[in-house]
Design a protein around this motif. Structure first.
Motif, PDB file in Angstrom:
ATOM      1  N   TYR B  28       0.857  -1.190   0.000  1.00 23.26           N
ATOM      2  CA  TYR B  28       0.000   0.000   0.000  1.00 23.26           C
ATOM      3  C   TYR B  28       0.892   1.238   0.000  1.00 23.26           C
ATOM      4  CZ  TYR B  28      -4.234  -2.619   1.283  1.00 23.26           C
ATOM      5  OH  TYR B  28      -5.311  -3.449   1.308  1.00 23.26           O
ATOM      6  N   ALA B  37       1.758  -5.109   2.981  1.00 21.08           N
ATOM      7  CA  ALA B  37       0.706  -5.708   3.797  1.00 21.08           C
ATOM      8  C   ALA B  37       0.726  -7.223   3.708  1.00 21.08           C
ATOM      9  CB  ALA B  37      -0.662  -5.181   3.371  1.00 21.08           C
ATOM     10  N   ALA B  56      -3.090 -12.392  13.318  1.00 26.04           N
ATOM     11  CA  ALA B  56      -3.292 -11.250  14.201  1.00 26.04           C
ATOM     12  C   ALA B  56      -3.889 -10.079  13.432  1.00 26.04           C
ATOM     13  CB  ALA B  56      -1.956 -10.845  14.816  1.00 26.04           C
ATOM     14  N   SER B  57      -4.448  -9.145  14.157  1.00 28.95           N
ATOM     15  CA  SER B  57      -5.022  -7.951  13.535  1.00 28.95           C
ATOM     16  C   SER B  57      -3.950  -7.184  12.776  1.00 28.95           C
ATOM     17  CB  SER B  57      -5.630  -7.068  14.617  1.00 28.95           C
ATOM     18  OG  SER B  57      -6.191  -5.929  14.026  1.00 28.95           O
ATOM     19  N   GLY B  58      -4.256  -6.807  11.547  1.00 30.19           N
ATOM     20  CA  GLY B  58      -3.320  -6.029  10.745  1.00 30.19           C
ATOM     21  C   GLY B  58      -2.314  -6.854   9.976  1.00 30.19           C
ATOM     22  N   CYS B  59      -2.491  -8.177   9.954  1.00 28.14           N
ATOM     23  CA  CYS B  59      -1.489  -9.018   9.284  1.00 28.14           C
ATOM     24  C   CYS B  59      -1.759  -9.164   7.803  1.00 28.14           C
ATOM     25  CB  CYS B  59      -1.399 -10.388   9.953  1.00 28.14           C
ATOM     26  SG  CYS B  59      -2.762 -11.478   9.539  1.00 28.14           S
ATOM     27  N   GLY B  60      -2.860  -8.618   7.313  1.00 28.10           N
ATOM     28  CA  GLY B  60      -3.098  -8.634   5.868  1.00 28.10           C
ATOM     29  C   GLY B  60      -4.159  -9.622   5.397  1.00 28.10           C
ATOM     30  N   LYS B  61      -4.999 -10.097   6.309  1.00 22.40           N
ATOM     31  CA  LYS B  61      -6.030 -11.059   5.912  1.00 22.40           C
ATOM     32  C   LYS B  61      -7.044 -10.428   4.964  1.00 22.40           C
ATOM     33  CE  LYS B  61      -7.304 -11.650  10.194  1.00 22.40           C
ATOM     34  NZ  LYS B  61      -6.388 -10.719  10.862  1.00 22.40           N
ATOM     35  N   SER B  62      -7.531  -9.242   5.343  1.00 19.78           N
ATOM     36  CA  SER B  62      -8.505  -8.569   4.477  1.00 19.78           C
ATOM     37  C   SER B  62      -7.890  -8.229   3.132  1.00 19.78           C
ATOM     38  CB  SER B  62      -9.021  -7.297   5.145  1.00 19.78           C
ATOM     39  OG  SER B  62      -9.722  -7.603   6.319  1.00 19.78           O
ATOM     40  N   THR B  63      -6.637  -7.816   3.167  1.00 20.77           N
ATOM     41  CA  THR B  63      -5.954  -7.477   1.918  1.00 20.77           C
ATOM     42  C   THR B  63      -5.882  -8.686   0.999  1.00 20.77           C
ATOM     43  OG1 THR B  63      -4.638  -5.872   3.143  1.00 20.77           O
ATOM     44  CG2 THR B  63      -3.850  -6.490   0.961  1.00 20.77           C
ATOM     45  N   GLN B  97     -15.674  -7.060   5.817  1.00 24.35           N
ATOM     46  CA  GLN B  97     -15.538  -7.056   7.276  1.00 24.35           C
ATOM     47  C   GLN B  97     -16.605  -6.152   7.917  1.00 24.35           C
ATOM     48  OE1 GLN B  97     -11.461  -6.501   8.410  1.00 24.35           O
ATOM     49  NE2 GLN B  97     -11.850  -6.819  10.573  1.00 24.35           N
ATOM     50  N   GLU B 174     -14.392 -12.273   8.389  1.00 23.48           N
ATOM     51  CA  GLU B 174     -14.911 -12.240   9.767  1.00 23.48           C
ATOM     52  C   GLU B 174     -16.414 -12.010   9.820  1.00 23.48           C
ATOM     53  OE1 GLU B 174     -12.607 -10.000  12.547  1.00 23.48           O
ATOM     54  OE2 GLU B 174     -10.839  -9.990  11.250  1.00 23.48           O
ATOM     55  N   HIS B 207     -10.579 -14.448  13.505  1.00 23.16           N
ATOM     56  CA  HIS B 207      -9.607 -14.314  14.590  1.00 23.16           C
ATOM     57  C   HIS B 207      -9.669 -15.514  15.520  1.00 23.16           C
ATOM     58  CE1 HIS B 207      -9.484  -9.728  14.235  1.00 23.16           C
ATOM     59  NE2 HIS B 207      -8.277 -10.188  13.986  1.00 23.16           N
ATOM     60  N   ARG B 225       2.326  -8.648   9.913  1.00 19.14           N
ATOM     61  CA  ARG B 225       2.630  -7.921   8.691  1.00 19.14           C
ATOM     62  C   ARG B 225       4.104  -7.961   8.302  1.00 19.14           C
ATOM     63  NH1 ARG B 225       1.814  -2.156   9.523  1.00 19.14           N
ATOM     64  NH2 ARG B 225       4.013  -1.988   9.101  1.00 19.14           N
TER      65      ARG B 225
END
Ligand code: ATP
Ligand code: MG
Lengths: 274, 269
Positions: B28, B37, B56-63, B97, B174, B207, B225
């Motif tokens: 990004y 990401a 973990a949160s922010g590790c790039g799953k949504s990406t 999400q 999620e 999660h 990340r």
């Protein structure tokens, strides 16, 4: 125990509305008294007419007396009606044009680049500045007045629409694209509905500008019309009629804005929730 | 570390995998603001499997999910869905999400819109909207305004909307995170049963380690990340013919939970 009622009271909508109304009526009463006082102190009705004289003019211009119909042969309500009709037609044309132009400006990049300075240029001009041009082009009857109001009403709608269309939230656009929406469906189901609140603000501005332009437009061959009536009254130093005309325009303006706000609440119940 | 290639071959055969992610990274921004990401990452999802992504949160799953949906283009590498570059709205169904419902449409109207895009005629839409809402446990909400229902209910409407179109691939970010325990269990059980019955391919982000073991036929744990594969594990639990409580009571279930939980904790540092 004692805290509960004091906290509950402001939340009661009925009493709050009642208080707002009382406040407004009080303010109007104070203004009337101040007006009466100033008029009495000045002792110059051509400069500041008495409230009572304006009231008498209201009755006089609203009736036929001694074979004279209202003012300049038209009742006050007829003057007002003609002006409102001009405002309506001018606003409708201006708003429609502004919507169309705004959507195109908001979606097609090169058209925005070309038209944006033109729209801003027109917007910066006082309507009276181009009124003379319209009189040369279209004569002195209805046409130049309607042109004036339309052109004056167009820019705020175009600017508001263009910015709202450009500002469509990517989250919702993606949401419908994920469901298979094409370009036109995205426009119809997301871009335009989400733009409505901002467009409506533009429309209210546009109607306001048409309102303030109508009196100027009616200074040329404006009878019947509130502007024409005010101009004639000014020629004969009938200050009370001038003030009456101002009241007619201002109060009907308030009513129209309230109407638009009600329409807005009905049409855009999600305003502030998206 | 990564799953045995033999297994992917054994389930998918020679057919094109539902999803193929090859040497993908996603960055990004650019210059000094650049954030990697995801990646580099390789993933192959055979048709019919339920891949659960944990991290973990922010590790790039949504990406990663957005890359597969076609909303992002990879900075390097390739993404293929059924052998083709993904196209939003055509390659897969997607649950974001956040609910992302349209506030100018009623709850039912939001679901109906998806059916409309799918070319379902109006009369059938009127019949199927309540059906879809019931499937996610919602009754008598079709006429409500979007902001009049709770966050969890909104998320379920988004789920119903995504289920309206039956793509062979379903991506879920999620989807059950905002639900109460009871509703979540109900929907998890429903989801497990339906995926087993229909053989629909799913990529599911969560999660929750328990949710991963319960729903997945395969679980991938991502590092923090940029997200890479830290653990790739096939879940050899019976997919049908077993009660949820019975399943959760199996010793293998507890063992898988422990393994994945451990991997998540060590991947997060
Ligand atoms: N549009 C964006 N612009 C810049 N950075 C972004 C953008 N979207 C995500 N990121 C960054 O990329 C990383 C991965 O984000 P992503 O949303 O994929 O995480 P996630 O694993 O889904 O997290 P969560 O579990 O909290 O949803 C984060 O560090 C985030 O800050
Ligand atoms: Mg996420």
């Amino acid at each position: 125990m004692t805290a509960a009622p004091t906290i509950a009271r402001p939340a009661n909508p009925g009493s709050r509305r009642g208080r707002g109304l009382a406040l407004r009526l009080g303010a109007i009463a104070v203004l009337l008294v101040l007006w009466q006082l100033t008029a009495t102190v000045m002792r110059n009705p051509t400069f500041i007419p008495y409230p009572e004289a304006v009231w008498d003019r209201l009755i006089e211009t609203s009736t036929t007396h001694d074979g004279v119909r209202g003012y300049s042969g038209h009742l006050l309500i007829e003057h007002l009606g003609v002006s409102l009709r001009r405002i309506l037609i001018g606003s409708v044309i201006g708003v429609a044009g502004g919507l169309l132009l705004g959507v195109v400006m908001g979606t097609v990049g090169w058209i925005r680049v070309v038209t944006e300075p033109v729209v801003t240029f027109v917007r910066a001009l006082p309507p009276l500045a181009y009124f003379s041009l319209f009189i040369i082009w279209f004569g002195i009857d209805e046409a130049p007045k309607l042109w004036l109001l339309s052109i004056a009403a167009l820019p705020p709608v175009a600017v508001a629409t263009a910015s709202a269309v450009q500002g469509a939230p990517a989250t919702l656009v993606e949401a419908v694209r994920a469901l298979g929406a094409g370009r036109w469906q995205v426009t119809r189901d997301v871009v335009l509905p989400q733009a409505l609140p901002e467009i409506f603000t533009g429309i209210r501005l546009a109607v306001g500008i048409a309102y303030s332009s109508v009196v100027a437009a009616e200074t040329v061959n404006g009878v019947p019309g509130i502007g024409g009536m005010v101009r004639d009254a000014q020629r004969y130093s009938q200050t009370d009629v001038v003030v009456l005309g101002l009241f007619a325009i201002g109060l009907s303006g308030l009513a129209i804005d309230a109407l638009l706000r009600t329409a807005e609440k009905r049409l855009i119940p999600w305003r502030g929730r998206a | 570390m990564s799953s045995s290639p033999e297994l992917a071959v054994s389930t998918a055969g020679a057919a094109t995998p539902a999803v193929r992610v090859r040497e993908v990274t996603h960055v990004y921004g650019n210059g000094s603001a650049a954030v990697t990401a995801v990646g580099p990452i390789d993933l192959t999802v055979p048709a019919g499997s339920v891949l659960v992504l944990v991290g973990a949160s922010g590790c790039g799953k949504s990406t990663l999910l957005r890359l597969v949906a076609g909303f992002e283009r990879p900075s390097t590498g390739t993404v293929r869905v059924a052998g083709e570059p993904p196209r939003p709205g055509h390659s897969a169904g997607l649950v974001f999400q956040q609910p992302r419902l349209l506030p100018w449409r009623s709850v039912g109207g939001n679901v109906a819109l998806a059916l409309r895009y799918a070319g379902v005629p109006q009369q059938e839409r009127a019949r199927r909207v309540p059906e879809l809402l019931t499937r996610v446990g919602l009754r008598d909400v079709a006429r409500r305004r979007v902001w009049e229902i709770s966050g969890g209910q909104q998320q379920r409407v988004a789920l119903a909307r995504a289920l309206a179109v039956e793509h062979p691939l379903l991506l879920l970010d999620e989807p059950f995170a905002a639900l109460d325990a009871l509703t979540r269990e109900r929907l998890q059980e429903d989801f497990r049963r339906v995926t087993a019955e229909t053989g629909r391919t799913c990529v599911f982000v969560t999660h929750s380690v328990d949710e991963a073991v319960f729903l997945g036929s395969r679980v991938v744990v991502l590092t923090s990340r940029p997200g890479r594969v830290a653990l790739d594990l096939d879940i050899d639990l019976p997919r049908t013919g077993v009660e949820p409580d019975e399943l959760r009571g199996l010793p293998e279930y507890a063992a898988l939970r422990a393994t994945i939980g451990h991997a998540v904790r060590s991947a997060a540092v």
